[in-house]
Each structure stands twice: as C-alpha cells, then as structure tokens.
Design a protein around this motif. Structure first.
Motif, PDB file in Angstrom:
ATOM      1  N   ALA A  73       0.854  -1.190   0.000  1.00  0.00           N
ATOM      2  CA  ALA A  73       0.000   0.000   0.000  1.00  0.00           C
ATOM      3  C   ALA A  73       0.892   1.243   0.000  1.00  0.00           C
ATOM      4  CB  ALA A  73      -0.912  -0.001   1.213  1.00  0.00           C
ATOM      5  N   ASN A  74       0.430   2.254  -0.698  1.00  0.00           N
ATOM      6  CA  ASN A  74       1.208   3.480  -0.814  1.00  0.00           C
ATOM      7  C   ASN A  74       0.257   4.638  -1.026  1.00  0.00           C
ATOM      8  OD1 ASN A  74       3.475   5.030  -0.921  1.00  0.00           O
ATOM      9  ND2 ASN A  74       4.323   4.099  -2.750  1.00  0.00           N
ATOM     10  N   TRP A  75       0.756   5.832  -0.925  1.00  0.00           N
ATOM     11  CA  TRP A  75      -0.059   7.007  -1.213  1.00  0.00           C
ATOM     12  C   TRP A  75       0.827   8.087  -1.809  1.00  0.00           C
ATOM     13  CZ3 TRP A  75       0.088  11.842   1.354  1.00  0.00           C
ATOM     14  CH2 TRP A  75       0.972  11.909   2.423  1.00  0.00           C
ATOM     15  N   GLY A  76       0.184   8.990  -2.524  1.00  0.00           N
ATOM     16  CA  GLY A  76       0.928  10.044  -3.183  1.00  0.00           C
ATOM     17  C   GLY A  76       0.039  11.227  -3.506  1.00  0.00           C
ATOM     18  N   ILE A  77       0.604  12.152  -4.277  1.00  0.00           N
ATOM     19  CA  ILE A  77      -0.085  13.385  -4.628  1.00  0.00           C
ATOM     20  C   ILE A  77      -0.222  13.471  -6.145  1.00  0.00           C
ATOM     21  CG2 ILE A  77       0.014  15.898  -4.518  1.00  0.00           C
ATOM     22  CD1 ILE A  77       1.754  15.503  -1.962  1.00  0.00           C
ATOM     23  N   PRO A  78      -1.460  13.440  -6.663  1.00  0.00           N
ATOM     24  CA  PRO A  78      -1.678  13.604  -8.096  1.00  0.00           C
ATOM     25  C   PRO A  78      -1.974  15.063  -8.450  1.00  0.00           C
ATOM     26  CG  PRO A  78      -3.690  12.834  -7.098  1.00  0.00           C
ATOM     27  CD  PRO A  78      -2.679  12.983  -5.986  1.00  0.00           C
ATOM     28  N   PHE A  79      -1.694  15.410  -9.688  1.00  0.00           N
ATOM     29  CA  PHE A  79      -2.025  16.738 -10.226  1.00  0.00           C
ATOM     30  C   PHE A  79      -2.424  16.541 -11.681  1.00  0.00           C
ATOM     31  CE2 PHE A  79      -0.819  20.513 -12.632  1.00  0.00           C
ATOM     32  CZ  PHE A  79      -1.549  21.478 -11.959  1.00  0.00           C
ATOM     33  N   GLN A  96      -6.842  15.022 -20.024  1.00  0.00           N
ATOM     34  CA  GLN A  96      -5.990  15.657 -19.017  1.00  0.00           C
ATOM     35  C   GLN A  96      -4.556  15.187 -19.132  1.00  0.00           C
ATOM     36  OE1 GLN A  96      -8.090  14.264 -15.497  1.00  0.00           O
ATOM     37  NE2 GLN A  96      -8.714  16.363 -15.061  1.00  0.00           N
ATOM     38  N   PHE A  97      -3.634  16.098 -18.862  1.00  0.00           N
ATOM     39  CA  PHE A  97      -2.235  15.749 -18.622  1.00  0.00           C
ATOM     40  C   PHE A  97      -2.127  15.522 -17.124  1.00  0.00           C
ATOM     41  CE2 PHE A  97       2.142  17.039 -17.546  1.00  0.00           C
ATOM     42  CZ  PHE A  97       2.793  16.011 -18.204  1.00  0.00           C
ATOM     43  N   TYR A  98      -1.530  14.403 -16.724  1.00  0.00           N
ATOM     44  CA  TYR A  98      -1.599  13.910 -15.356  1.00  0.00           C
ATOM     45  C   TYR A  98      -0.193  13.655 -14.824  1.00  0.00           C
ATOM     46  CZ  TYR A  98      -2.772  10.329 -11.834  1.00  0.00           C
ATOM     47  OH  TYR A  98      -2.891   9.581 -10.697  1.00  0.00           O
ATOM     48  N   LEU A  99       0.091  14.097 -13.596  1.00  0.00           N
ATOM     49  CA  LEU A  99       1.352  13.817 -12.917  1.00  0.00           C
ATOM     50  C   LEU A  99       1.057  13.218 -11.545  1.00  0.00           C
ATOM     51  CD1 LEU A  99       3.326  17.115 -13.584  1.00  0.00           C
ATOM     52  CD2 LEU A  99       3.682  14.911 -14.698  1.00  0.00           C
ATOM     53  N   TYR A 100       1.898  12.273 -11.130  1.00  0.00           N
ATOM     54  CA  TYR A 100       1.726  11.634  -9.821  1.00  0.00           C
ATOM     55  C   TYR A 100       3.090  11.348  -9.234  1.00  0.00           C
ATOM     56  CZ  TYR A 100       0.991   7.951  -6.407  1.00  0.00           C
ATOM     57  OH  TYR A 100       1.022   7.196  -5.253  1.00  0.00           O
ATOM     58  N   THR A 101       3.236  11.559  -7.937  1.00  0.00           N
ATOM     59  CA  THR A 101       4.462  11.177  -7.250  1.00  0.00           C
ATOM     60  C   THR A 101       4.117  10.492  -5.932  1.00  0.00           C
ATOM     61  OG1 THR A 101       6.624  11.898  -6.456  1.00  0.00           O
ATOM     62  CG2 THR A 101       4.781  13.398  -6.082  1.00  0.00           C
ATOM     63  N   ASP A 102       4.885   9.450  -5.577  1.00  0.00           N
ATOM     64  CA  ASP A 102       4.708   8.764  -4.300  1.00  0.00           C
ATOM     65  C   ASP A 102       5.293   9.621  -3.188  1.00  0.00           C
ATOM     66  OD1 ASP A 102       3.568   6.260  -5.163  1.00  0.00           O
ATOM     67  OD2 ASP A 102       5.529   5.792  -6.010  1.00  0.00           O
ATOM     68  N   VAL A 103       4.661   9.577  -2.010  1.00  0.00           N
ATOM     69  CA  VAL A 103       5.167  10.346  -0.879  1.00  0.00           C
ATOM     70  C   VAL A 103       6.327   9.616  -0.212  1.00  0.00           C
ATOM     71  CG1 VAL A 103       4.569  11.254   1.396  1.00  0.00           C
ATOM     72  CG2 VAL A 103       3.028  11.590  -0.530  1.00  0.00           C
ATOM     73  N   ASN A 104       6.227   8.290  -0.058  1.00  0.00           N
ATOM     74  CA  ASN A 104       7.339   7.522   0.504  1.00  0.00           C
ATOM     75  C   ASN A 104       7.845   6.550  -0.559  1.00  0.00           C
ATOM     76  OD1 ASN A 104       4.963   6.035   0.605  1.00  0.00           O
ATOM     77  ND2 ASN A 104       5.634   4.812   2.321  1.00  0.00           N
ATOM     78  N   SER A 105       8.965   5.935  -0.298  1.00  0.00           N
ATOM     79  CA  SER A 105       9.563   5.032  -1.273  1.00  0.00           C
ATOM     80  C   SER A 105       8.643   3.856  -1.565  1.00  0.00           C
ATOM     81  CB  SER A 105      10.899   4.502  -0.763  1.00  0.00           C
ATOM     82  OG  SER A 105      11.443   3.585  -1.674  1.00  0.00           O
ATOM     83  N   ILE A 106       8.510   3.491  -2.856  1.00  0.00           N
ATOM     84  CA  ILE A 106       7.684   2.337  -3.209  1.00  0.00           C
ATOM     85  C   ILE A 106       8.420   1.028  -2.955  1.00  0.00           C
ATOM     86  CG2 ILE A 106       6.293   3.553  -4.911  1.00  0.00           C
ATOM     87  CD1 ILE A 106       8.030   2.301  -7.090  1.00  0.00           C
TER      88      ILE A 106
END
Length: 138
Positions: A73-79, A96-106
């Motif tokens: 399980a992981n979580w992140g911030i999409p834009f 849409q153009f979409y960006l996502y980054t994980d908050v902690n290491s996957i």
C-alpha cells in the motif's frame, strides 16, 4: 473520486521492472464556467495505491516476482490539468495531462530491483456524466 489501474515501471534492455497498481485518487477540482462547451480543469488531491503485481523481466525471458520487496500500500499526490468538451446534455469528454508522485519510497529495499520514486506522467481520457441534470421523481 476515480478508480484507476496503473502500469508502472522502467529499466534497461537487460532488465525491466513492472509494477501494477489499483489506485483511488480523491480529487479537489477547479473548473471554468460549466455552461460553456469547453471547460478548463485543474485537479489535485491524494491518491491511495494498492499493489496488484510486481515483477522483473530479464532479456532471456525469465520473470521474477518481487512483491515481497515492494510496499503493498502506498499514497501520493496527483495533479492534473485538462479540458472537458460537452458531448450531450449531461455527458463530457475529458482529456488531461496527469502527474503523480509517491510520498514515501515504493521499494522496501530501495534500489535492488530498480524501483525508485519517480514522477509518473500520463494522459487521461474519460467520459463523464453530470448527475446534477437528473431530476428526482416525486
């Protein structure tokens, strides 16, 4: 809220890492005037991810399951930024153009299998229905 199936990974000619996730992004959206045929949108929020499959594929055809090395399980911030086109009375086509980054290491083991934190770009195309146009029968 959306429900997404996401294929992620990368690598080299000799070794490729493939990570497949089921994702639930919870969005806050700003849209330009809804009465127009073209609507500009900006979205951001929080995205929850659950790992479905994780493997490394080698050039010789060998596949190695690496789920035990990757967080389930992981979580992140999409834009996302995009445009909605009004199709019918209550339907829209959204691009849409979409960006996502994980908050902690996957990866639990960091770089053993080439799984790092990245910003994942993408293009999203969807058909949406505006439920506000439905009237309740009494």
């Amino acid at each position: 809220a959306d429900l997404l199936y996401s294929l992620q990974g990368g690598g080299y000619e000799q070794r490729k890492t493939n990570l497949n996730y089921l994702k639930l992004p919870l969005w806050v959206t700003y849209s330009s005037a809804a009465r127009r045929k073209i609507i500009f949108t900006v979205q951001s929020g929080v995205e929850l991810s659950y790992l479905l499959r994780a493997e490394v594929k080698y050039a010789d055809g060998q596949e190695v399951d690496i789920r035990r090395y990757v967080r389930k399980a992981n979580w992140g911030i999409p834009f996302a930024i995009g445009v909605k086109f009004k199709l019918l009375h209550s339907y829209f086509v959204t691009t849409q153009f979409y960006l996502y980054t994980d908050v902690n290491s996957i990866s639990k083991t960091n770089n053993v299998f080439g799984a790092y934190n990245y910003v994942y770009p993408g293009l999203r195309i969807s058909i949406d229905q505006n439920l506000n146009n439905f009237k309740r029968k009494k």
